[in-house]
Design an enzyme around this catalytic site. Structure first.
Site, PDB file in Angstrom:
ATOM      1  N   HIS A 364       0.828  -1.203   0.000  1.00 20.74           N
ATOM      2  CA  HIS A 364       0.000   0.000   0.000  1.00 20.74           C
ATOM      3  C   HIS A 364       0.864   1.255   0.000  1.00 20.74           C
ATOM      4  O   HIS A 364       0.562   2.244  -0.664  1.00 20.74           O
ATOM      5  CB  HIS A 364      -0.908   0.024   1.228  1.00 20.74           C
ATOM      6  CG  HIS A 364      -1.756  -1.198   1.320  1.00 20.74           C
ATOM      7  ND1 HIS A 364      -2.431  -1.549   2.442  1.00 20.74           N
ATOM      8  CD2 HIS A 364      -2.025  -2.136   0.398  1.00 20.74           C
ATOM      9  CE1 HIS A 364      -3.079  -2.679   2.214  1.00 20.74           C
ATOM     10  NE2 HIS A 364      -2.840  -3.050   0.988  1.00 20.74           N
ATOM     11  N   ARG A 640       4.732 -10.546  -9.677  1.00 22.45           N
ATOM     12  CA  ARG A 640       5.197  -9.165  -9.862  1.00 22.45           C
ATOM     13  C   ARG A 640       5.826  -8.608  -8.601  1.00 22.45           C
ATOM     14  O   ARG A 640       6.466  -7.561  -8.621  1.00 22.45           O
ATOM     15  CB  ARG A 640       4.044  -8.272 -10.344  1.00 22.45           C
ATOM     16  CG  ARG A 640       2.916  -8.142  -9.357  1.00 22.45           C
ATOM     17  CD  ARG A 640       1.672  -7.536  -9.992  1.00 22.45           C
ATOM     18  NE  ARG A 640       1.521  -6.124  -9.681  1.00 22.45           N
ATOM     19  CZ  ARG A 640       0.422  -5.418  -9.942  1.00 22.45           C
ATOM     20  NH1 ARG A 640      -0.615  -5.994 -10.532  1.00 22.45           N
ATOM     21  NH2 ARG A 640       0.346  -4.151  -9.643  1.00 22.45           N
ATOM     22  N   CYS A 677      -2.591   0.174 -19.668  1.00 23.31           N
ATOM     23  CA  CYS A 677      -2.399   1.066 -18.520  1.00 23.31           C
ATOM     24  C   CYS A 677      -1.468   0.517 -17.440  1.00 23.31           C
ATOM     25  O   CYS A 677      -1.417   1.035 -16.348  1.00 23.31           O
ATOM     26  CB  CYS A 677      -3.752   1.435 -17.896  1.00 23.31           C
ATOM     27  SG  CYS A 677      -4.600   0.041 -17.147  1.00 23.31           S
TER      28      CYS A 677
HETATM   29  C1  PEP Z   1      -2.148  -3.638 -13.917  1.00 24.40           C
HETATM   30  O1  PEP Z   1      -2.281  -4.748 -13.396  1.00 24.40           O
HETATM   31  O2  PEP Z   1      -1.420  -3.416 -14.880  1.00 24.40           O
HETATM   32  C2  PEP Z   1      -2.870  -2.475 -13.370  1.00 24.40           C
HETATM   33  C3  PEP Z   1      -2.886  -1.326 -14.003  1.00 24.40           C
HETATM   34  O3  PEP Z   1      -3.489  -2.640 -12.189  1.00 24.40           O
HETATM   35  P1  PEP Z   1      -2.755  -2.696 -10.782  1.00 24.40           P
HETATM   36  O4  PEP Z   1      -1.317  -2.370 -11.005  1.00 24.40           O
HETATM   37  O5  PEP Z   1      -3.464  -1.725  -9.933  1.00 24.40           O
HETATM   38  O6  PEP Z   1      -2.977  -4.129 -10.399  1.00 24.40           O
HETATM   39 MG    MG Z   2      -3.948  -5.138 -12.080  1.00 26.17          MG
END
Ligand code: PEP
Ligand code: MG
Length: 747
Positions: A364, A640, A677
């Site tokens: 967070h 990730r 995005c």
């Molecule tokens: C993504 O997964 O690329 C995304 C934009 O969402 P978040 O990073 O908030 O999971």
């Molecule tokens: Mg995401």
């Protein structure tokens, strides 16, 4: 504990304190201390070894060994018995030192005549400072009582070291917390910053580790423990109905606050002559050492809790802590072991940079730092112990490197780097109102990602055409309960106002996985990233999702509304979410509220499965946005957030780019607007390659819009496509080398 030992120990500590209070140079004091300890412990030898660098110990004072060896005899960490004490952070007690494993004879010290050896670490809160040793000719093991007594003495010495008592000549006696230190962590938010340290939780300084009146110290401890128990009970009462994990931590606090073993050990320390706060710190130090050695994550968590609760107790005893009266320095760089999103938001944009010992890229805190565009380095081990409030510090968010108290040469090189970045920003400002049109004529529309009201002012400055992703979870993460519909509607309306008619794509609540709401009951999941998250939660428990949709519809009131659902894995999920939007619009109509002028409903493509959804899905969606952060982790099956694997696979890997190309083709076949995005959209090389694969809309951090536009305006996407295809035909794993080669001289 025998009464005599207790009195002896108290006497020694008092004499020690008086010696430390006498005027004199560091060396003289150390000499006096060693003779005092030898006298009191009835040993022929007492020596103090201090670290001159993290790997080397130096003999700094001795009673009983050869004087000439002082400041000459050195050993590496782990070398000889002294080095072993330091490395293991544990006492070594032997009646026959020469036959002990690891014994190393140092001829210059003349120690061959001493058989018995007792060494204890001098450490403060897990920070290794040195080793205290007593030796005697008589071949005997020291009693448990003697070991304990020497540990208490070492604790007092550690406190005194921290207070700068041993500052003197020689490397090992140089002032602590004065040298430059380099920390290597992990980049969680890019950017470079120069400023001054602000400790989020300043260390409590124990000014008097020795207690004169054990009875009075015991009473102070008992009173503080009572207060602690009450405050934990209050916290628990307030936490009723909140998340399981949060309550579990508090339950552990309560367990410690009522632990007889913990209290008894502190009482024994006080009986030995320590002050109440020094007794707390001694136990805390032990917990820190164990924490460093513990492999079991559960045990580490519990030791961590003990560490936190010790801090609370220290604050109660000393009255120090949050309200120390210190004022935020200029250009503050926040240093903490960890920090919650709410606390970070309170600091807001006042901070120039953030450095954490813990944390993860998806934590967070990282989400907030990213939203505020504040450089963040995580995993900078021990920085909160090493840094002092006000210390000069440089944060290199790109490299994940932090320079604490840097040398002037490092600072000036760093300033050059910042100046270059500022120049580049000026260049980007000059193209702010120009389109991101490549040399081939193709135009790519660039949008920004946001998650806070505070992000919106960047919209005009960055040159973004709108907000391609508004992450709505922050408002949920920073509260202690689900926000009210009215609050959310007001906030979303303010976001739309601030966007001044530009498009804002609101993503519905994306919780689960790493984003856990403290107040929401969640099942234990073996693998939360593949678990009950995002739209899955929204569809199974639609109450919150419906409330959020109502808030969005009310906020739009006569304006266009764009909503998208996160983490859609199959068409039916999108259909379900979309139906909720339609139902809520109908409900709002019935209630007589003003409806949005238009409504677009989109899906985030974050799982490979969705790329293979039926044609009907592509026809039904008003737009699709690739969430590359998640898509990439599932495409390569590489978490990730896991440092061991998260950089292993290149975004410009041929397989991944080919997959993106397929998604582009499917959207094109159905005229479905597509954008990207994830974070990769903000990386210039990645961005032009995506554009070359056919993407015409990218959403990124506001600070990336300039650099991405700059490079896009200098390349021909058709030529770049040929380069990518060339590398692909040649069987390359990644197109990056070929693209970098091609870019030479072009940008
Ligand atoms: C993504 O997964 O690329 C995304 C934009 O969402 P978040 O990073 O908030 O999971
Ligand atoms: Mg995401």
């Amino acid at each position: 504990m025998p009464e005599r030992a207790e009195t002896e120990s108290r006497k020694l500590l008092r004499r020690l304190r008086d010696t430390l209070a006498e005027p004199g140079k560091g060396q003289e004091r150390l000499d006096r201390i060693t003779s005092l300890i030898a006298d009191s412990m009835r040993t022929e030898v007492c020596s103090i070894y201090l670290f001159c660098d993290p790997e080397t110990l130096e003999l700094c004072a001795t009673e009983g060994l050869n004087e000439e060896a002082v400041h000459k005899t050195r050993m590496r960490l782990g070398e000889g018995l002294v080095g072993r004490v330091a490395r293991g952070s544990k006492p070594i007690n032997t009646g026959d030192a020469p036959s002990e494993r690891g014994f190393r004879y140092m001829p210059e010290t003349g120690e061959e005549i001493f058989s018995s050896f007792l060494g204890v670490p001098i450490q403060r809160l897990g920070e290794k400072l040195g080793v205290l040793v007593v030796q005697s000719k008589e071949a005997r093991q020291f009693s448990d009582d003697e070991v304990y007594a020497l540990e208490v003495v070492a604790m007092v010495l550690a406190e005194m070291t921290e207070l700068g008592v041993f500052v003197g000549e020689g490397e090992a006696m140089g002032a602590r917390h004065k040298q430059p230190v380099l920390f290597r962590g992990v980049c969680a938010q890019e950017g470079a910053a120069e400023g001054n340290v602000w400790l989020h939780e300043p260390r409590v300084v124990v000014t008097n580790p020795v207690g004169d009146d054990p009875q009075a110290e015991l009473e102070r401890l008992t009173k503080a423990m009572d207060q602690l128990r009450l405050s934990v009970d209050d916290l628990l009462a307030a936490a009723n109905g909140t998340g399981l994990e949060h309550r579990e931590v508090l339950e552990t606090y309560r367990m410690f606050a009522n632990s007889k073993g913990w209290t008894r050990r502190m009482e024994e320390d006080i009986a030995r002559g320590l002050s109440a706060e020094a007794a707390v710190e001694k136990e805390q130090s032990l917990a820190r050492t164990r924490m460093e050695q513990a492999n079991d994550p559960y045990l580490r968590d519990r030791l961590h809790d003990l560490d936190d609760i010790s801090n609370r107790l220290l604050r109660l005893l000393t009255g120090q802590g949050h309200a120390t009266g210190a004022v935020l320095p200029d250009n503050p760089i926040l240093i903490a072991r960890n920090i919650g999103p709410g606390e970070l938001l309170e600091y807001g944009r006042k901070l120039r940079g953030i450095v954490l010992e813990e944390g993860s890229v998806g934590s967070h805190a990282a989400i907030v730092a990213r939203a505020l565009a504040i450089p963040l380095v995580i995993g900078a081990e021990r920085i909160a112990t090493e840094a002092l409030n006000g210390d000069p510090i440089l944060v290199d968010g790109e490299q994940g490197v932090v320079h604490l108290r840097p040398e002037e040469t490092v600072s000036s090189a760093f300033r050059d780097k910042i100046a270059m970045q500022a120049k580049a920003q000026e260049r980007y400002a000059s193209i702010r109102d120009k389109p991101a049109q490549a040399l081939c004529g193709s135009v790519v529309s660039l949008h920004m990602n946001a998650g806070l009201m505070a992000d919106l002012p960047s919209l005009a400055g960055s040159g973004a055409e709108g907000v391609g992703l508004f992450r709505t979870e922050l408002q949920f993460l920073i509260r202690s309960q689900v926000p009210k519909r009215g609050e959310l509607a007001a906030l979303y309306a303010r976001v739309m106002d601030a966007a001044g008619g530009k498009r804002v794509v609101f993503r519905t609540l994306d919780i689960g996985s790493d984003k856990v709401l403290p107040y929401m009951r969640r099942p234990e999941e073996p693998n939360p990233a593949l678990g009950w998250r995002a739209i899955r939660v929204g569809l199974d428990k639609p109450g919150v999702m419906r409330m959020q949709l109502q808030a969005l519809i009310r906020a739009a009131a006569g304006r266009p509304l764009s909503v998208m659902f996160p983490f859609v894995a199959q068409m039916e999920e999108f259909e379900g979410g979309r139906q909720h939007v339609l139902d809520e619009i109908e409900r709002e109509r019935r209630l007589g509220h003003i409806l949005p002028e238009t409504v677009e409903i989109g899906a985030m493509l974050e799982t490979p499965s969705l790329a293979f959804a039926p044609d009907k899905f592509f026809q039904m969606t008003d737009f699709i946005s690739i969430g590359g952060n998640d898509l990439k982790q599932f495409f390569f099956a590489a978490d990730r957030e896991n440092e061991l694997v998260r950089r292993r696979y290149d975004t410009l890997n041929v397989s991944y780019l080919s997959f993106i190309e397929q998604i582009v083709a499917r959207c094109r076949d159905h005229d479905t607007p597509l954008s990207f995005c994830g974070e990769d959209a903000g990386r210039p090389i990645e961005a032009i390659c995506f554009a070359a694969m056919g993407l015409r809309s990218l959403s990124m951090r506001p600070a990336s819009v300039g650099p991405v536009k700059h490079i896009l305006r200098r390349v021909n996407l058709d030529d770049l496509r040929q380069v990518i295809e060339g590398a692909r035909d040649a069987g390359e794993m990644s197109v990056r080398p070929a693209v970098m080669e091609w870019l030479k001289g072009r940008v």
